[in-house]
Scaffold this motif. Sequence first.
Motif, PDB file in Angstrom:
ATOM      1  N   VAL A   1       0.842  -1.193   0.000  1.00  0.00           N
ATOM      2  CA  VAL A   1       0.000   0.000   0.000  1.00  0.00           C
ATOM      3  C   VAL A   1       0.878   1.244   0.000  1.00  0.00           C
ATOM      4  N   PHE A   2       1.935   1.206   0.818  1.00  0.00           N
ATOM      5  CA  PHE A   2       2.820   2.365   0.851  1.00  0.00           C
ATOM      6  C   PHE A   2       3.576   2.512  -0.465  1.00  0.00           C
ATOM      7  N   ALA A   3       3.925   1.409  -1.091  1.00  0.00           N
ATOM      8  CA  ALA A   3       4.594   1.489  -2.391  1.00  0.00           C
ATOM      9  C   ALA A   3       3.698   2.193  -3.410  1.00  0.00           C
ATOM     10  N   ARG A   4       2.400   1.969  -3.292  1.00  0.00           N
ATOM     11  CA  ARG A   4       1.446   2.614  -4.193  1.00  0.00           C
ATOM     12  C   ARG A   4       1.317   4.107  -3.882  1.00  0.00           C
ATOM     13  N   VAL A   5       1.370   4.455  -2.593  1.00  0.00           N
ATOM     14  CA  VAL A   5       1.229   5.853  -2.180  1.00  0.00           C
ATOM     15  C   VAL A   5       2.541   6.607  -2.353  1.00  0.00           C
ATOM     16  N   GLY A   6       3.653   5.993  -1.898  1.00  0.00           N
ATOM     17  CA  GLY A   6       4.975   6.578  -2.060  1.00  0.00           C
ATOM     18  C   GLY A   6       5.268   7.734  -1.126  1.00  0.00           C
ATOM     19  N   TRP A   7       6.512   8.145  -1.125  1.00  0.00           N
ATOM     20  CA  TRP A   7       6.952   9.290  -0.322  1.00  0.00           C
ATOM     21  C   TRP A   7       6.539  10.611  -0.954  1.00  0.00           C
ATOM     22  N   GLN A   8       6.419  10.633  -2.246  1.00  0.00           N
ATOM     23  CA  GLN A   8       6.194  11.881  -2.973  1.00  0.00           C
ATOM     24  C   GLN A   8       4.720  12.045  -3.307  1.00  0.00           C
ATOM     25  N   ALA A   9       4.129  13.170  -2.940  1.00  0.00           N
ATOM     26  CA  ALA A   9       2.725  13.446  -3.252  1.00  0.00           C
ATOM     27  C   ALA A   9       2.551  13.683  -4.748  1.00  0.00           C
ATOM     28  N   ARG A  10       1.429  13.206  -5.285  1.00  0.00           N
ATOM     29  CA  ARG A  10       1.094  13.457  -6.685  1.00  0.00           C
ATOM     30  C   ARG A  10       0.134  14.640  -6.773  1.00  0.00           C
ATOM     31  N   ALA A  11       0.213  15.333  -7.866  1.00  0.00           N
ATOM     32  CA  ALA A  11      -0.604  16.541  -8.023  1.00  0.00           C
ATOM     33  C   ALA A  11      -2.093  16.245  -7.969  1.00  0.00           C
ATOM     34  N   ASP A  12      -2.490  15.052  -8.422  1.00  0.00           N
ATOM     35  CA  ASP A  12      -3.925  14.750  -8.534  1.00  0.00           C
ATOM     36  C   ASP A  12      -4.452  13.900  -7.388  1.00  0.00           C
ATOM     37  N   GLU A  13      -3.635  13.667  -6.344  1.00  0.00           N
ATOM     38  CA  GLU A  13      -4.109  12.764  -5.301  1.00  0.00           C
ATOM     39  C   GLU A  13      -5.136  13.449  -4.408  1.00  0.00           C
ATOM     40  N   ASN A  14      -6.026  12.631  -3.826  1.00  0.00           N
ATOM     41  CA  ASN A  14      -7.048  13.190  -2.954  1.00  0.00           C
ATOM     42  C   ASN A  14      -6.530  13.339  -1.527  1.00  0.00           C
ATOM     43  N   GLY A  15      -7.304  14.058  -0.721  1.00  0.00           N
ATOM     44  CA  GLY A  15      -6.899  14.332   0.648  1.00  0.00           C
ATOM     45  C   GLY A  15      -6.651  13.095   1.482  1.00  0.00           C
ATOM     46  N   PRO A  16      -7.568  12.106   1.462  1.00  0.00           N
ATOM     47  CA  PRO A  16      -7.332  10.906   2.257  1.00  0.00           C
ATOM     48  C   PRO A  16      -6.027  10.184   1.907  1.00  0.00           C
ATOM     49  N   THR A  17      -5.606  10.235   0.646  1.00  0.00           N
ATOM     50  CA  THR A  17      -4.333   9.606   0.270  1.00  0.00           C
ATOM     51  C   THR A  17      -3.159  10.358   0.887  1.00  0.00           C
ATOM     52  N   THR A  18      -3.232  11.682   0.867  1.00  0.00           N
ATOM     53  CA  THR A  18      -2.190  12.495   1.477  1.00  0.00           C
ATOM     54  C   THR A  18      -2.039  12.154   2.954  1.00  0.00           C
ATOM     55  N   ILE A  19      -3.166  11.993   3.627  1.00  0.00           N
ATOM     56  CA  ILE A  19      -3.128  11.673   5.057  1.00  0.00           C
ATOM     57  C   ILE A  19      -2.641  10.239   5.274  1.00  0.00           C
ATOM     58  N   LEU A  20      -3.064   9.311   4.396  1.00  0.00           N
ATOM     59  CA  LEU A  20      -2.621   7.926   4.526  1.00  0.00           C
ATOM     60  C   LEU A  20      -1.102   7.819   4.453  1.00  0.00           C
ATOM     61  N   ARG A  21      -0.487   8.642   3.619  1.00  0.00           N
ATOM     62  CA  ARG A  21       0.974   8.590   3.488  1.00  0.00           C
ATOM     63  C   ARG A  21       1.632   8.762   4.857  1.00  0.00           C
ATOM     64  N   THR A  22       1.199   9.758   5.609  1.00  0.00           N
ATOM     65  CA  THR A  22       1.808   9.991   6.923  1.00  0.00           C
ATOM     66  C   THR A  22       1.471   8.861   7.894  1.00  0.00           C
ATOM     67  N   GLN A  23       0.261   8.315   7.790  1.00  0.00           N
ATOM     68  CA  GLN A  23      -0.111   7.209   8.673  1.00  0.00           C
ATOM     69  C   GLN A  23       0.754   5.980   8.412  1.00  0.00           C
ATOM     70  N   LEU A  24       0.968   5.671   7.156  1.00  0.00           N
ATOM     71  CA  LEU A  24       1.759   4.486   6.818  1.00  0.00           C
ATOM     72  C   LEU A  24       3.219   4.658   7.195  1.00  0.00           C
ATOM     73  N   ILE A  25       3.774   5.838   6.971  1.00  0.00           N
ATOM     74  CA  ILE A  25       5.163   6.064   7.373  1.00  0.00           C
ATOM     75  C   ILE A  25       5.302   5.852   8.874  1.00  0.00           C
ATOM     76  N   GLY A  26       4.385   6.434   9.637  1.00  0.00           N
ATOM     77  CA  GLY A  26       4.447   6.303  11.085  1.00  0.00           C
ATOM     78  C   GLY A  26       4.277   4.872  11.546  1.00  0.00           C
TER      79      GLY A  26
END
Length: 885
Positions: free
Chosen positions: A661-686
């Motif tokens: 899941v994190f591989a799909r989200v990645g460290w780098q935000a995409r221009a077209d990603e939605n808010g929940p994905t942005t938040i998921l990135r930080t949750q998965l890293i943590g």
Amino acid sequence: MRRTLVSAIALALAGLSATAIAQAPAPGTAPVVQATTQLPRDVRPVHYDVAVVPHADKLSFDGKATITVDVLAPTPSITLNAVGMEFASAQLKPVAGTATYPAPQVKLDEKAQTATFVFAQPLPAGQYQLTLDYTGKIGTQANGLFAIDYENKAGKQRALYTQFENSDARKFIPSWDEPNHKATFDLTATVPAAQMAVSNMPVAESTDLGNGLKRVRFGTSPKMSTYLLFFGLGDFDRATAKAGDTEVGVVTQKGLIEQARFALDSSVDVLREYNDYFGVAYPLPKLDNVASPGRSQFFGAMENWGAIYTFEYAMLLDPSISTLSDKQGVFSIAAHEIAHQWFGDLVTMSWWDDLWLNEGFASWMASRTTEKLHPEWNTALEAVGARESAMNRDAVATTHPVVQHVQTVEQASQAFDAITYSKGEAVIRMLEGYVGEDAWREGVRSYMKKHAYGNTVSDDLWKQMEAAAGKPILDIAHDFTLQPGVPLIRVESAQCKDGNTTLQLTQGEFTKDRPGKKPLSWRVPVIAQAIGGEPVRAMVSGGSASVEVPGCAPVIVNAGQSGYYRTLYAPEQFSEIRDGFVKLAPIDQLGLINDTWALSMAGAQPASRFLDLASATPVDADPQLWGDIAGSLGSLDSYYRGDAARQATFRKFAIAQLAPVFARVGWQARADENGPTTILRTQLIGTLAALGDDAVIEEARRRYAAQDSDPQAMPAALRKTILAVVANHADAATWDKLHAAAKVEKTPMVKDQLYALLSIAEDPALARRALDLALTDEPGATNSAGMIGIVSRQHPELAFDYAVAHRAQVDKLVDTTSRSAYYPALGNSSLDPAMVGKIKAFADAYIEAGSRRAAETSIANILYRSKVRNERLPEVDAWLSRNGA
């Protein structure tokens, strides 16, 4: 607003129990039920005229209060609330007439928090003015009138604010400090001429006195409860906008007004929405939101009428560190506090028994308004999380009803919990779904118009709702608000015939710690839906129901997740739903996996059910579902603490689930990603870092090391997350580097964050250093207690033992009203059975018998956690072995 604890008030002086008492009715009239009070009933305030002169440098103030009172029956004395005050003089005169009264004798009772003024002869019934000259104290914790010290680029600063809920106005004004004693207020303050003073109403007059002072008089307030009064003073900036006829403002320390722009714009949008929804326009000429440095362990914001108080971390958006989650939080908190301007300020609960009328409704209004005004955030699923918070608290023996019996002010303070907020919100959402949105809104509007500027109990609301809905809801409302606990709906069978599925449902009770408990009975509104079919509404009453649902696909009970209950499926039904999991709506996926987790951990079904669902969740499932799964896997990992071999096996499985899941989200935000994905990135890293994922930990460390040479290494959206990973896995050198950064930081909000990070090290030696640091002046008076609390999340035994051993010092960091909850909470995450005895011993020694709910709840949670560790983890181990982990 909030969650705080206030010292108990003795009832002996008033000679009354803290229960509603009915007066003897006149012949042919209905009994009049009086509000609960802890003061004599023969005197009521009408108006307060208060003048204060704060001495910020001395942490004291001078006060003069002229209080207009109605004496309802002859009385030899007047008793009101006062704490930490000394009275230089007291005078009484009638409003009409020329009678004179000698100065009364003043009797102070610090334990009861009262001042009694005893007269030479009884006062006849009538209206009087009681004039009091007094001095009071300015505190350093967020209650009463208090000081916040901070440092910014201009140097060291001190600002003053007030925080009165639930019963701390008595530290500022001698007053009838109870919600039912509403009155109007005139406030005048003599303050430094260069500083800004803020209160509930706009400044009516400002007079330069010379010598660097000015006198500021604010407009007369509407009739309101004492706990809603506000006063602030400091080197502030203010920006404003208009919402209809209302001036909406934000007030910050100088130089930070741009960081409050989103809060200002959001407040304007929310106020317009609420003016329409409530059908009663906001009645004050202005609505400020005042940002304060510092923090409290027990609240983040307070709904003072016309002058909301909010800590900076919950209101400002610092471009160097704030995230999308922070932005959503700013909006949600503003929406919550502005909702209180109606639910709580305009219409106030009569006594703290019905606190949920304030907090549950404000939480619900904030959720619905966030969904409506910011659909791009997709926050609808967050209602499931709020419900989970309530159910987790509601399923242990120390729970309480939404409408609860409160006898003392300290008990009232302990009522600011997940039951009052989140269960209140969940029950409202369920009942709104039952009667319909339009009927519910009409009921709210009718309630507001009928009870404006008054006080109510819960049944006042239900009467208006039944009238608006044209259908009975009183019994359902009483079932869910007058008794504690979580209903459990069992799906006993599901039989398909002629294109329809018939469900046999029974009702029990979900409990985490009382498997043999006789279940309570509820009338439960149920929505059932076959996957891809139409929803059907039904009522489980009398313990069972038969429900026919169109279609023969697997059926979800509590479709849409508006119900406040858990659902337990028979094995065959669960298997069918698991196989069709990907076809469920995201909110039902989330609700199902939350029920499955809770039922599995409580032993009501095999733990394998949760693991089966987590494993069946596709990588591209809703980000909020994966965020929830990550949180549950992290919780399971914490139960393995101290058992390295078994924990390593579990972590291998958990990382394998989350890494794709994190591989799909990645460290780098995409221009077209939605808010929940942005938040998921930080949750998965943590979560992955907490699970020991070396790749994530090393990348966080690399980015931290590269921040000075690579501006993109730590973007604002990830800065707090990366710092948290580094701090959690810090060695001594890294901890020292973070400490050095905290000491030189000049932005108070960022500085506070850095000191919090120093408390999350997994190394016990560094955790001990954080505890020692907390007892110094360096972090700031309002940060230190929080640092100890943060240490307790990973090191509960260390933090609890340390705090108790240094109780004289820690007591100075926690206001007196909050200690009965603060100390027991330090042991919450313990897996050591010995902690139960430690908390019991502490409660016996230092907490009054009627104020031990927080301690008893901590004990219940520790016992439950021990049960999960001993009984559920072997099931998890067996599943891991069967599935090759």
